[in-house]
Scaffold this motif. Structure first.
Motif, mmCIF file in Angstrom:
data_model
loop_
_atom_site.group_PDB
_atom_site.id
_atom_site.type_symbol
_atom_site.label_atom_id
_atom_site.label_comp_id
_atom_site.label_asym_id
_atom_site.label_seq_id
_atom_site.Cartn_x
_atom_site.Cartn_y
_atom_site.Cartn_z
ATOM 1 N N UNK A 115 48.605 37.772 36.605
ATOM 2 C CA UNK A 115 48.323 37.851 35.166
ATOM 3 C C UNK A 115 47.584 36.638 34.620
ATOM 4 N N UNK A 116 47.369 35.628 35.426
ATOM 5 C CA UNK A 116 46.686 34.399 35.013
ATOM 6 C C UNK A 116 45.177 34.577 35.191
ATOM 7 N N UNK A 117 44.463 34.769 34.082
ATOM 8 C CA UNK A 117 43.023 35.035 34.172
ATOM 9 C C UNK A 117 42.252 33.857 34.762
ATOM 10 N N UNK A 118 42.823 32.661 34.711
ATOM 11 C CA UNK A 118 42.169 31.511 35.354
ATOM 12 C C UNK A 118 42.117 31.662 36.873
ATOM 13 N N UNK A 119 42.952 32.545 37.426
ATOM 14 C CA UNK A 119 43.014 32.754 38.887
ATOM 15 C C UNK A 119 42.204 33.948 39.379
ATOM 16 N N UNK A 120 41.784 34.805 38.479
ATOM 17 C CA UNK A 120 41.171 36.062 38.921
ATOM 18 C C UNK A 120 39.982 35.849 39.856
ATOM 19 N N UNK A 121 39.133 34.911 39.567
ATOM 20 C CA UNK A 121 37.972 34.678 40.441
ATOM 21 C C UNK A 121 38.401 34.083 41.784
ATOM 22 N N UNK A 122 39.579 33.465 41.833
ATOM 23 C CA UNK A 122 40.085 32.909 43.090
ATOM 24 C C UNK A 122 40.588 33.997 44.031
ATOM 25 N N UNK A 123 41.173 35.060 43.481
ATOM 26 C CA UNK A 123 41.710 36.104 44.357
ATOM 27 C C UNK A 123 40.919 37.406 44.344
ATOM 28 N N UNK A 124 40.119 37.654 43.334
ATOM 29 C CA UNK A 124 39.376 38.905 43.260
ATOM 30 C C UNK A 124 38.013 38.791 43.927
ATOM 31 N N UNK A 125 37.818 39.402 45.089
ATOM 32 C CA UNK A 125 36.529 39.280 45.782
ATOM 33 C C UNK A 125 35.324 39.749 44.966
ATOM 34 N N UNK A 126 35.530 40.687 44.043
ATOM 35 C CA UNK A 126 34.400 41.179 43.255
ATOM 36 C C UNK A 126 34.256 40.477 41.913
ATOM 37 N N UNK A 127 35.220 39.641 41.522
ATOM 38 C CA UNK A 127 35.194 38.944 40.239
ATOM 39 C C UNK A 127 34.760 37.497 40.457
ATOM 40 N N UNK A 128 33.704 37.087 39.758
ATOM 41 C CA UNK A 128 33.240 35.703 39.902
ATOM 42 C C UNK A 128 33.505 34.861 38.664
ATOM 43 N N UNK A 129 33.845 35.495 37.524
ATOM 44 C CA UNK A 129 34.188 34.760 36.310
ATOM 45 C C UNK A 129 34.887 35.701 35.333
#
Length: 143
Positions: A39-53
């Motif tokens: 749920x931490x949007x600051x982490x999404x680019x760290x774990x989501x291969x398709x999300x860069x920001x």
């Protein structure tokens, strides 16, 4: 029926949003820590291969959180979190239903997983990789 995909379990199951392909991965961290990473949007680019920001006013999502995600390094798409209850959240991206996200307790740790609409089964390897990254981030937070 369950299959293995790179050490992750994959099965077709009924969810609150209908039948979905579920990708699960065991995590040696508490369910609360996994939920925090999910749920931490600051982490999404760290774990989501398709999300860069990610751009949103909410660091930690709740139902109704909106914003935009950059995918493939260039394309910005709007998102809205449609449901967010303890240990499960869903969203739409560009107004289309997207993956569900969940965490479950298990003996000695937890499970992280994704719910994929049946027409998007080709996304399962991406979700399997995300599960692995979430596990690593969660374990680091507890170290």
């Amino acid at each position: 029926m369950a299959l293995e995909l790179g050490g992750r379990r994959v099965s077709l199951e009924r969810t609150p949003d209908g039948r979905r392909l579920l990708v699960r991965h065991d995590v040696d961290a508490s369910v609360d820590t996994v939920w925090n990473v999910l749920t931490d949007t600051d982490c999404w680019a760290d774990w989501g291969p398709s999300v860069t920001a990610v751009e949103t006013a909410d660091r930690y999502i709740t139902g109704g959180t909106t914003g935009r995600v950059r995918v493939a390094g260039a394309v910005w798409l709007p998102f809205e979190v449609t449901t967010c209850a303890p240990y499960r959240w869903t969203w739409t991206v560009a107004r289309l239903p997207a993956t569900g996200h969940f965490a479950e307790e298990r003996a000695g740790g937890s499970v992280v997983g994704f719910e994929i609409p049946p027409l998007a089964t080709g996304y399962a390897p991406v979700c399997a990789r995300a599960c692995q990254r979430i596990a690593a981030l969660s374990q680091q937070r507890e170290a």
